[in-house]
Design an enzyme around this catalytic site. Sequence first.
Site, short mmCIF file in Angstrom:
data_model
loop_
_atom_site.label_atom_id
_atom_site.label_comp_id
_atom_site.label_asym_id
_atom_site.label_seq_id
_atom_site.Cartn_x
_atom_site.Cartn_y
_atom_site.Cartn_z
CG HIS A 165 1.17 6.48 -1.86
ND1 HIS A 165 0.31 6.72 -0.72
CD2 HIS A 165 0.08 6.90 -2.68
CE1 HIS A 165 -0.62 6.97 -0.58
NE2 HIS A 165 -1.02 7.23 -2.06
CG LEU A 202 -2.29 -1.51 0.56
CD1 LEU A 202 -2.57 -1.23 2.07
CD2 LEU A 202 -3.16 -0.71 -0.03
CG ASP A 232 24.31 -12.94 -0.24
OD1 ASP A 232 23.67 -14.06 -0.17
OD2 ASP A 232 24.21 -12.61 -1.02
#
Length: 163
Positions: A78, A76, A131
């Site tokens: 923008h 949700l 990672d």
Amino acid sequence: MKDELTHIDPSGRAKMVDVSDKPDTRRVAIAEGRILMKRATLDKIETAEIAKGDVLAVARIAGIGAAKRTAELIPLCHIILLTGVDVDFSSFSTDDAAGITITARAVSSGKTGVEMEALTAVSVAALAIYDMCKAVDRSMVISDIRLLEKRGGRSGTWKASEH
């Protein structure tokens, strides 16, 4: 400012907030998080001994790239035209813990805040560090991701209290 859930309509369904009537203002958000690791792992990062390459350079680019793609990750949010994103690192080491504090600052001039962009930058930078270093330390812990400050918009300036 009302304490209400703006992403929920009266019937309880999720909705994207309409910001079209809000004025454009300068928006700034600062977030931070930590990744805890073995002292030996931090030493390898600081002496450029991680086989995959420059850990913090990769994490910085990952964080900046993630901030730019926040609306693709958080349903949700923008789409925001960011005018600046900075991702910085500081290492720490005590008798009890070692690791890196990640700080991200997102800036925009628009109708909605950039808190999620700063938080996303911190989160993905931490994941990139994990990672890059997992071959030498799978026990790393990503923690304490939080908003430190936001400026701009109708609600003005907000700063987190120390904890």
